[in-house]
Scaffold this active site. Structure first.
Site, short mmCIF file in Angstrom:
data_model
loop_
_atom_site.label_atom_id
_atom_site.label_comp_id
_atom_site.label_asym_id
_atom_site.label_seq_id
_atom_site.Cartn_x
_atom_site.Cartn_y
_atom_site.Cartn_z
N LYS A 198 0.84 -1.20 0.00
CA LYS A 198 0.00 0.00 0.00
C LYS A 198 0.88 1.25 0.00
O LYS A 198 1.47 1.62 1.02
CB LYS A 198 -0.90 0.04 1.26
CG LYS A 198 -2.04 1.04 1.08
CD LYS A 198 -2.64 1.52 2.37
CE LYS A 198 -1.88 2.65 2.99
NZ LYS A 198 -1.72 3.85 2.15
N GLU A 258 10.41 2.35 10.00
CA GLU A 258 11.36 3.43 9.68
C GLU A 258 10.58 4.72 9.79
O GLU A 258 9.61 4.92 9.06
CB GLU A 258 11.92 3.28 8.26
CG GLU A 258 12.88 2.13 8.08
CD GLU A 258 14.18 2.31 8.85
OE1 GLU A 258 14.46 3.43 9.34
OE2 GLU A 258 14.89 1.31 9.02
N CYS A 275 13.32 12.00 5.31
CA CYS A 275 13.52 11.58 6.70
C CYS A 275 14.93 11.91 7.15
O CYS A 275 15.17 12.12 8.33
CB CYS A 275 13.23 10.10 6.83
SG CYS A 275 14.13 9.12 5.63
N GLU A 300 9.80 16.91 14.40
CA GLU A 300 10.06 16.81 12.96
C GLU A 300 9.10 17.74 12.22
O GLU A 300 7.88 17.61 12.35
CB GLU A 300 9.85 15.36 12.50
CG GLU A 300 10.21 15.18 11.04
CD GLU A 300 9.96 13.76 10.55
OE1 GLU A 300 8.87 13.22 10.82
OE2 GLU A 300 10.85 13.20 9.89
#
Ligand code: NAD
Length: 486
Positions: free
Chosen positions: A175, A250, A284, A385
């Protein structure tokens, strides 16, 4: 008329069972529709999982090198299509065409790498305490694996999950993020054309809360490899591990560059900006904090802001664009919110900080590259973040304080130090809490054949990429054979 794309289940391209669709739009020009995609729900996902479970025994039995031949063919097809894939990537995600081309070619390299891995040893022979026993441990496939991926590297990340999953004999339900389905479609289309049998790889463009949730709960799914945000990753891990599934996560980063007093400042500025602003800061491994030794702080910041002012922001299809748009209206709003938070926290805005208007900017999600200085350790913009083109400049008294600041977040994905002092560089490598460490290179960038992943809350469940990928995508069968009973 825009083209309609279907999901791929059990070897058939098909619409969603309830007829739902989603429209893929260009974040640099929201008037441009890239395609209309079937939007899978839970029932579609369940059907795909059943198909993957049904063909698993046959796929697992296929000799590994035969599986490798399919991946080799896919690599060649993917490479031949690299320009088309790169354009699809820029149009649906926004990064520059040069970055997209690099990512598309990397996709082909990853397929080729794992094709090669199918010729590698699959286990180890051990000495046994018993004279007649032949004792070995073999890597065997896990079963149906679910792969859930984000939108920011929509070629590289799906490829570095799909390729090892298939090479090691698993069947897959995949997905991609709803925002970037066209690149995912290319990957699956290429693998189908390369000869993958029906049911081995299934593509479901769908919402996380629907198709994704089915992956998490369905007992036929034995392992889930997820890349995305910490919030979603934590939820998936809690639910999937509770039913005994294997989980690999991750997630986010807050990656620092440390610039020491002896650094080459011109190079340090260029590498910091590349890490912070390429892909619009939506990596990231993007640089989000630059920690500068006090003696050179003023000079570094002035050079940095002068250079940031020259960056060309625009549609990633233009050859002179350095930085494209944010991926979506939500992403843009999220970044603008953090800019307000930074101001309210007392950081000083020294570059950007605004949404861009006029001409093509009015049709997309464009924000000026943004730099704050006087950022302190506890501020939200130093801790959370942001996932956009926002860089926090922080001051450090000396090396020790710089490392302390660099380590002072929940994340530990990548980090970099700029210095000419080999001793300090090596101390940094030792003391930094990060899964990927750079010396005089930017925090972003990952070669396809080496382990990738982070420390602390950036990652869990084993590294991706390179040889180490097999840890997650296989299980170990230890075999004791005593031929005397035969
Ligand atoms: P996200 O967490 O919102 O979504 C990631 C994927 O999870 C999408 O496919 C989404 O549909 C799916 N999902 C959402 N809810 C779900 C649920 N309940 N069950 C199952 N699946 C669900 O992340 P995003 O916005 O697409 O990506 C940005 C994030 O990804 C950032 O935090 C970034 O740091 C991270 N990221 C990490 C790495 C890495 O390797 N460490 C690489 C790239 C991106």
């Amino acid at each position: 008329m825009s083209r309609t794309y279907q999901n791929y289940i059990d070897g058939q391209w098909m619409p969603a069972l309830d007829g739902s669709t989603t429209t893929d739009k260009n974040p640099a020009n929201t008037e441009e529709v890239i395609g209309v995609f079937a939007l899978a729900g839970r029932a579609d996902a369940a059907r795909a999982i059943e198909a993957a479970a049904k063909v698993f025994p046959a796929w697992a039995k296929m000799p590994m090198p035969k599986r490798g031949e399919i991946l080799h063919r896919a690599a060649a097809l993917f490479e031949a299509r690299a320009d088309e894939i790169a354009e699809a990537l820029t149009r649906e995600e926004g990064k520059t065409l040069a970055e997209s081309k690099g990512e598309a070619l990397r996709g082909a390299m990853i397929l080729r790498f794992f094709a090669g891995e199918t010729m590698q040893p699959t286990g180890e022979i051990y000495p046994s305490a018993s004279a007649n026993t032949f004792l070995y441990a073999e890597r065997v496939p896990t079963g149906v694996v679910a792969l859930i991926t984000p939108w920011n590297f929509p070629v590289a990340i799906p490829t570095w999950k799909v390729a090892p999953a298939l090479a090691y004999g698993n069947t897959v339900v995949f997905k991609p993020a709803e925002l970037t389905p066209l690149t995912a479609w290319h990957l699956v289309d290429v693998l189908e054309k390369a000869g993958l049998p029906p049911g081995v790889l299934n593509l479901l463009v769908g919402r996380g809360s629907q198709a994704g949730q089915e992956f998490v709960e369905n007992p036929l799914v034995k392992a889930i490899s997820f890349t995305g945000s910490n919030v979603v990753g934590a939820r998936i891990a809690a639910q999937a591990t509770a039913r005994g599934a294997k989980v690999q996560l991750e997630m986010g980063g807050k990656n620092p560059v440390v610039v020491l007093a002896d650094a080459d400042l011109k190079q340090a500025v260029e590498l910091t900006i590349a890490g912070a602003m390429l892909s619009t800061g939506q990596k990231c491994t993007a640089t989000s904090r630059v920690i500068v030794q006090r003696e050179i702080l003023d000079e570094f910041r002035d050079r940095l802001t002068d250079r940031v002012a020259t960056l060309k922001v625009g549609n990633g299809m233009h050859p002179d664009t350095y930085m494209g748009p944010l991926v979506s209206a939500d992403a843009e709003q999220g970044v603008l919110n953090y800019i307000e938070i930074g101001k309210a926290e007392g950081a000083r805005l020294v570059a950007g900080g605004v949404k861009l208007y006029g001409d093509e900017y009015d049709r997309g999600y464009f924000i000026a590259p943004t730099v704050f200085d006087r950022v302190t350790a506890e501020m939200k913009i130093a801790q959370e973040e942001i996932f956009g083109p926002v860089l926090a400049v922080m001051e450090a008294r000396d090396f020790d304080e710089a490392v302390r600041l660099a380590n002072h977040t929940q994340f530990g994905l990548s980090a970099s130090v700029m210095t000419r002092d080999l001793g300090l560089a090596l101390r940094f490598v030792r003391e930094i809490e990060a899964g990927i460490v750079h010396v005089n290179s930017q925090t972003a960038g990952a070669e396809p054949h080496v382990p990738f992943g982070g420390f602390k809350s950036s990652s869990s469940g084993g590294r991706e990429q390179g040889k180490v990928a097999r840890e997650f995508f296989t299980q170990i069968k230890t075999v004791y054979i005593d031929p005397s009973g035969a």
